[in-house]
Design an enzyme around this catalytic site. Structure first.
Site, PDB file in Angstrom:
ATOM      1  CG  HIS A 121       1.747  -3.785   2.506  1.00  0.00           C
ATOM      2  ND1 HIS A 121       2.003  -2.568   3.094  1.00  0.00           N
ATOM      3  CD2 HIS A 121       1.498  -4.644   3.533  1.00  0.00           C
ATOM      4  CE1 HIS A 121       1.916  -2.696   4.406  1.00  0.00           C
ATOM      5  NE2 HIS A 121       1.614  -3.942   4.699  1.00  0.00           N
ATOM      6  CG  ASP A 196       7.095  -4.825  -1.011  1.00  0.00           C
ATOM      7  OD1 ASP A 196       7.869  -5.470  -0.273  1.00  0.00           O
ATOM      8  OD2 ASP A 196       6.014  -4.352  -0.609  1.00  0.00           O
ATOM      9  CD  GLN A 199       4.418 -11.106   3.431  1.00  0.00           C
ATOM     10  OE1 GLN A 199       4.746 -12.234   3.818  1.00  0.00           O
ATOM     11  NE2 GLN A 199       3.959 -10.190   4.276  1.00  0.00           N
ATOM     12  CE  LYS A 222       6.148  -7.764   6.490  1.00  0.00           C
ATOM     13  NZ  LYS A 222       5.039  -7.841   7.440  1.00  0.00           N
ATOM     14  CB  CYS A 366      -1.618  -2.985   4.847  1.00  0.00           C
ATOM     15  SG  CYS A 366      -1.520  -2.573   6.571  1.00  0.00           S
TER      16      CYS A 366
HETATM   17  N1  PMP Z   1       5.187  -4.809   1.758  1.00  0.00           N
HETATM   18  C1  PMP Z   1       4.625  -5.988   2.038  1.00  0.00           C
HETATM   19  C2  PMP Z   1       4.302  -6.924   0.901  1.00  0.00           C
HETATM   20  C3  PMP Z   1       4.357  -6.346   3.344  1.00  0.00           C
HETATM   21  O1  PMP Z   1       3.788  -7.533   3.615  1.00  0.00           O
HETATM   22  C4  PMP Z   1       4.666  -5.445   4.389  1.00  0.00           C
HETATM   23  C5  PMP Z   1       4.350  -5.767   5.827  1.00  0.00           C
HETATM   24  N2  PMP Z   1       3.141  -6.387   6.035  1.00  0.00           N
HETATM   25  C6  PMP Z   1       5.265  -4.238   4.048  1.00  0.00           C
HETATM   26  C7  PMP Z   1       5.515  -3.951   2.732  1.00  0.00           C
HETATM   27  C8  PMP Z   1       5.632  -3.244   5.107  1.00  0.00           C
HETATM   28  O2  PMP Z   1       6.586  -3.771   5.961  1.00  0.00           O
HETATM   29  P1  PMP Z   1       7.010  -2.991   7.301  1.00  0.00           P
HETATM   30  O3  PMP Z   1       5.740  -2.741   8.041  1.00  0.00           O
HETATM   31  O4  PMP Z   1       7.904  -3.949   8.000  1.00  0.00           O
HETATM   32  O5  PMP Z   1       7.689  -1.747   6.879  1.00  0.00           O
END
Ligand code: PMP
Length: 552
Positions: A121, A196, A199, A222, A366
């Site tokens: 991401h 990270d 997910q 999430k 993203c």
């Molecule tokens: N890492 C991953 C794998 C994500 O899916 C996301 C959110 N889509 C993020 C980081 C960023 O999360 P946040 O926008 O809540 O900071």
């Protein structure tokens, strides 16, 4: 004990709201819904014991402080951290990764290496790019197969300069999990592992000790918690060596005019006032999740994901769509793209699903480098949570089966002698659209107009790409005498219709005539402003800006 998805879903008030009676929510990788207990905990904080933590010595401040520290303890248990102080509250995964990249980089030397994957991401890529530029660090990327990083290739990338390996435990675009527990034993001693887990936390029991990671991040929204709050786990020894990121109140032990001494972790990393109500909500989300039978919940989700994938695979036999994902070792994400011969784009499909109150997401999610490596501009993502059920999948499949696909032949590229490719729309009149009595009819007219725009493979290249549209759009311009002519091609049916509208208004006119047309006013009068999604409106404006740009 088993998992009862119906009872689970009943905890979420959004689904029993009258206006959501038909809603099929399949955008859980972006954010999940919140159970009543989370909403109550936030409201309870504000209505019963709202106060700032630590600084005040009164009853409410003590209550707020003990709530925050209690949730820290819950979060430590949730991740199986060894100590409460290994948990830092951040605004979310993005902030946690910015904190980590900035703080870790301060201890690195020019030439040190950070290993990532192309599937990250942007939150786990852009912050590392920033520090790589700032501190002359080198970013290296794990080889992948169809976007999936190959952990067995990791040893080939490692050397004494590798100081950080930062990887997502599951892809937000394709849903695959990686075997995090394999990584740490491969790493040199001085190399820190950042995971990270954004997910994974809703779907799997995550154990930072079993994964042996130095840091782990995730966002509460999430996993059924509030927005604006996230978790950063740091192994105590790793945190002890980490300089602070942001300065301010709460993160110091002593301040003089010249310098400051910093507090120990976790407070060294929590400058200023945190999102206290969100922390209260996070605590409720953790209690809520911990009270589920997580194993049974994971089994339920995995069966549902298998069903989703088998149904979508069935559709790929008859519809011009392709599935990029498989259900194997996948957190509940299916990604679809359209085949080149399809008359619709993924954005068109998402619009269609939206009209049936089915919420999915399109775009690069993203994860642009991942999409690039797959040769796709974007995908349509369906993402599951434990409150979804087979009826949701059936509703999705049923809506997809009724998609108004038409066969559309893309001619082979053939412009002989630079022949002008513009479409002749002289017989089309704006009234055909304006006279439609309702927005739905107008929308249908727009999609009928889409048929008038011929595919133009010749212009589909980077030079002609219109930036700022979610869909792929290409435009060329030619001046014929004092008249400006435009030719447009796009993979999206709605943008094709909107292009026809723009061409009816502006094509084959002088600069003066074009400037005198109030396109924005027409856009509002036709109700496009009100009813079109923001991304479609942006696409329309990007096209308009590009057309006007040719006049100067
Ligand atoms: N890492 C991953 C794998 C994500 O899916 C996301 C959110 N889509 C993020 C980081 C960023 O999360 P946040 O926008 O809540 O900071």
């Amino acid at each position: 004990m088993t998992f009862n998805s119906t009872a689970f879903k009943q905890q979420f008030p959004l689904f029993s709201h009258a206006e959501n009676a038909q809603l099929v929510y399949l955008d859980n990788a972006a954010t999940t819904q919140r159970p009543q207990c989370v909403i109550d905990a936030m409201s309870d904080f504000y209505s019963r014991y709202n106060a700032n933590t630590h600084r005040s010595s009164h009853r409410l401040a003590r209550a707020a402080t003990s709530m925050v520290e209690m949730v820290r303890g819950q979060a430590a248990d949730f991740l199986n951290a060894r100590a409460h102080d290994e948990i830092i509250f951040t605004r979310g995964a993005t902030e946690a990764l910015n904190l980590l990249s900035q703080s870790l980089a301060k201890n690195l030397r020019p030439g040190d290496q950070i290993v990532l994957s192309a599937a990250e991401h942007h939150a786990n890529l852009v912050p590392w790019q920033m520090v790589a530029n700032q501190y002359q660090l080198e970013l290296r990327f794990l080889p992948d197969v169809q976007g999936e990083p190959q952990l067995d290739k990791l040893p080939q990338l490692l050397n004494e300069k590798t100081k950080v390996v930062a990887l997502s435990a599951a892809s937000n675009a394709l849903g695959f999990r990686i075997a995090v527990e394999w990584i740490k034993p491969l790493l040199p001693d001085a190399c820190q592992l950042v995971v990270d887990a954004s997910q994974r936390l809703a779907h799997d029991v995550v154990d930072v000790q079993a994964w042996d990671c130095d840091f782990l991040v995730g966002s509460a929204h999430k996993f059924y918690g509030p927005t604006g709050i996230g978790l950063l786990y740091g192994r105590a020894e790793s945190l002890a060596k980490l300089p602070p990121w942001q300065g301010g109140g709460e993160m110091i032990s002593r301040v003089t005019l010249e310098s400051s001494e910093y507090a120990a972790a976790p407070h060294r990393f929590e400058a200023g006032t945190s999102s206290l109500a969100a922390i209260a909500g996070l605590g409720a989300a953790l209690t809520f999740l911990q009270s589920q039978n997580r194993e049974a919940m994971a089994t339920y989700e995995s069966h549902l994901n298998r069903y989703l994938h088998s149904e979508l695979t069935r559709l790929t036999q008859t519809l011009p769509i392709k599935l990029l994902t498989s259900h194997n070792n996948n957190v509940g994400i299916a990604a679809l793209v359209c085949r080149p011969e399809s008359s619709l784009s993924v954005s068109d499909i998402a619009d269609w699903l939206d009209q049936h109150d089915i919420a999915v997401r399109v775009g690069h999610h993203c994860a642009q480098p991942l999409m690039d490596s797959l040769g796709q501009a974007g995908s349509l993502r369906v993402s599951l949570a434990a409150y979804n059920n087979r009826d949701d999948v059936d509703a999705l499949i049923h809506a997809l089966e009724r998609l108004p696909f038409e066969s559309r032949e893309i001619p082979a590229s053939s412009t002989e002698g630079g022949e002008w490719l513009g479409d002749d729309l002289s017989s089309v009149s704006l009234d055909e659209l304006a006279n439609q009595p309702s927005w739905q009819k107008r929308y249908r007219q727009l999609t009928r107009w889409a048929n008038l725009l011929q595919p133009k493979p010749e212009i589909r290249n980077e030079t002609n790409r219109v930036h700022g549209c979610e869909s792929e759009v290409w435009m060329v311009h030619q001046q014929q005498g004092d008249r400006h002519c435009f030719a447009i091609d796009t993979d999206s049916r709605v943008i094709q219709g909107l292009s026809v509208l723009l061409l009816v208004l502006l094509d084959n006119r002088t600069a003066e005539e074009i400037r005198s047309v109030d396109v924005n006013q027409t856009f509002v009068e036709l109700g496009l402003e009100k009813y079109l999604s923001e991304s479609r409106s942006n696409g329309f404006r990007a096209l308009l800006d590009q057309m006007l740009g040719y006049l100067s």
